[in-house]
Design an enzyme around this catalytic site. Structure first.
Site, mmCIF file in Angstrom:
data_model
loop_
_atom_site.group_PDB
_atom_site.id
_atom_site.type_symbol
_atom_site.label_atom_id
_atom_site.label_comp_id
_atom_site.label_asym_id
_atom_site.label_seq_id
_atom_site.Cartn_x
_atom_site.Cartn_y
_atom_site.Cartn_z
ATOM 1 N N SER A 1 4.980 6.619 2.462
ATOM 2 C CA SER A 1 5.533 5.293 2.774
ATOM 3 C C SER A 1 4.872 4.240 1.893
ATOM 4 O O SER A 1 3.682 4.336 1.596
ATOM 5 C CB SER A 1 5.222 4.912 4.234
ATOM 6 O OG SER A 1 5.639 5.908 5.133
ATOM 7 N N ASN B 1 0.859 -1.188 0.000
ATOM 8 C CA ASN B 1 0.000 0.000 0.000
ATOM 9 C C ASN B 1 0.890 1.231 0.000
ATOM 10 O O ASN B 1 1.960 1.224 0.604
ATOM 11 C CB ASN B 1 -0.865 -0.014 1.275
ATOM 12 C CG ASN B 1 -1.751 1.210 1.398
ATOM 13 O OD1 ASN B 1 -2.382 1.640 0.417
ATOM 14 N ND2 ASN B 1 -1.820 1.786 2.590
ATOM 15 N N HIS C 1 0.980 5.082 1.310
ATOM 16 C CA HIS C 1 0.289 5.914 2.297
ATOM 17 C C HIS C 1 1.015 7.254 2.409
ATOM 18 O O HIS C 1 2.245 7.284 2.534
ATOM 19 C CB HIS C 1 0.284 5.197 3.649
ATOM 20 C CG HIS C 1 -0.448 5.946 4.708
ATOM 21 N ND1 HIS C 1 -1.825 6.021 4.740
ATOM 22 C CD2 HIS C 1 -0.004 6.700 5.745
ATOM 23 C CE1 HIS C 1 -2.199 6.776 5.767
ATOM 24 N NE2 HIS C 1 -1.112 7.193 6.386
ATOM 25 N N ASP D 1 -2.768 0.557 7.851
ATOM 26 C CA ASP D 1 -1.521 1.309 7.626
ATOM 27 C C ASP D 1 -0.430 0.908 8.625
ATOM 28 O O ASP D 1 0.455 1.716 8.960
ATOM 29 C CB ASP D 1 -1.762 2.827 7.695
ATOM 30 C CG ASP D 1 -2.779 3.290 6.663
ATOM 31 O OD1 ASP D 1 -2.789 2.733 5.548
ATOM 32 O OD2 ASP D 1 -3.571 4.203 6.973
HETATM 33 C C1 GRF Z 1 -2.335 8.985 -2.649
HETATM 34 O O1 GRF Z 1 -2.038 10.136 -1.929
HETATM 35 C C2 GRF Z 1 -1.925 7.762 -1.884
HETATM 36 O O2 GRF Z 1 -0.797 7.965 -1.092
HETATM 37 C C3 GRF Z 1 -3.125 7.529 -1.009
HETATM 38 O O3 GRF Z 1 -4.227 7.871 -1.792
HETATM 39 C C4 GRF Z 1 -3.838 8.798 -2.793
HETATM 40 C C5 GRF Z 1 -4.201 8.193 -4.101
HETATM 41 O O4 GRF Z 1 -4.014 9.095 -5.151
HETATM 42 N N1 GRF Z 1 -3.133 6.177 -0.501
HETATM 43 P P1 GRF Z 1 -4.169 8.603 -6.662
HETATM 44 O O5 GRF Z 1 -5.590 8.045 -6.802
HETATM 45 O O6 GRF Z 1 -3.142 7.560 -6.916
HETATM 46 O O7 GRF Z 1 -3.979 9.832 -7.488
#
Ligand code: GRF
Length: 220
Positions: A139, A110, A112, A148
Site C-alpha cells: 500500500s 509511505n 508499506h 501506517d
Molecule cells: C519495502 O518493502 C517497503 O515496502 C518497506 O520497506 C522496504 C524498503 O525496501 N517500507 P527498499 O529499501 O526500498 O529496498
C-alpha cells in the site's frame, strides 16, 4: 510548463524503491526532481544510490540526539530547508513524532508491504502467512501521526501460493512495490491526487476505496 515536483526521500536501507523512482525518472515517466535523500543510517545503501545519481544526501544519526523528538525536529528542519513539495518514505524504519509530521500533512507518503489496514508495523509477510491469507500486497498511503494508519492511496495485490515462505513472498512483492510507488508519485506530480478534509481525491473525485495498481497504472 510548471517546475518539476521537488521530492525528498527518507530511507534506512537498501533503497530499491528509491532506485525504482530514479529508473522511472530516467525513462521519462516521472517528471520530478529529487532534492534530497535522507537517512538515519550512515551506511545505508540508499545513500550510495543517491550519490551516484547526484542527489544531495543527508545523514542524521539518532545516537547524536538525547530525545527521539529532538531528532525528529532536527531531521524535518533539515528536510524543510531543501524545500520539497513531497516527502516519500521508502523504507524509513523509524516512528516519527506526530508534531514533527504536522506541517507535512498531505505532503508525505509511505510505502508499506501489506494490504492496509491489515498488518501495520513490522513482519507483514510473516503475519499474512500465519493468518492463512490468500492474498497479500503493498500500500501507498498518506502519512499521519498514526503508524501506517493514514489514508490509503493505492494498493498492489498478489496471490499467496502454497509453499510461499516469508522471503519468497517479500521477493514476489518487491517488483510490485517498484511499480506502485512511481505510479503514485507520477499522479501526485500530475496533480491528479490530493488529500483534503473529506479524504483523498483522484482526478477531482473522492476516493471511496484505494486505487489499484494494474500494470503500472492506477485504476479505481
Ligand atoms: C519495502 O518493502 C517497503 O515496502 C518497506 O520497506 C522496504 C524498503 O525496501 N517500507 P527498499 O529499501 O526500498 O529496498
Amino acid at each position: 510548463m510548471s517546475s518539476p515536483l521537488r521530492i525528498a526521500v527518507l530511507a534506512s536501507g537498501r533503497g530499491s524503491n528509491f532506485a525504482a523512482l530514479l529508473a522511472a525518472r530516467e525513462r521519462g515517466e516521472l517528471p520530478v526532481q529529487f532534492v534530497l535523500v535522507a537517512s538515519d543510517k550512515p551506511d545505508a545503501a540508499v545513500l550510495a544510490l543517491a550519490r551516484t545519481a547526484s542527489v544531495p544526501t543527508l545523514v542524521l544519526n539518532p545516537r547524536d540526539y538525547a530525545e527521539r523528538r529532538d531528532y525528529d525536529f532536527a531531521l524535518f528542519d533539515r528536510i524543510a530547508a531543501s524545500k520539497p513539495d513531497l516527502i516519500v518514505l521508502a523504507g524509513f524504519m523509524r516512528i516519527i513524532d506526530g508534531d514533527a509530521l504536522k506541517p507535512w500533512a498531505g505532503k508525505m507518503i509511505n510505502i508499506h508491504p501489506s494490504l492496509l489496514p491489515k498488518y501495520r508495523g513490522m513482519h507483514t509477510h510473516r503475519r499474512a502467512l500465519k493468518a492463512g491469507d490468500t492474498e497479500h500486497g503493498a500500500s501507498v498511503h498518506y502519512v499521519t501521526a498514526e503508524l501506517d494508519g493514514g489514508p490509503v492511496i493505492a494498493q498492489s495485490t498478489l496471490p499467496i501460493e502454497a509453499g510461499d515462505s516469508e522471503d519468497a513472498l517479500a521477493a514476489k512483492l518487491l517488483p510490485l512495490e517498484h511499480r506502485l510507488l512511481p505510479s503514485v508519485v507520477a499522479c501526485i506530480a500530475a496533480d491528479r491526487l490530493a488529500l483534503g478534509d473529506q479524504g483523498i481525491t483522484f482526478d477531482g473525485e473522492l476516493l471511496r476505496k484505494p486505487l489499484r495498481c494494474v500494470d503500472g497504472k492506477l485504476v479505481r
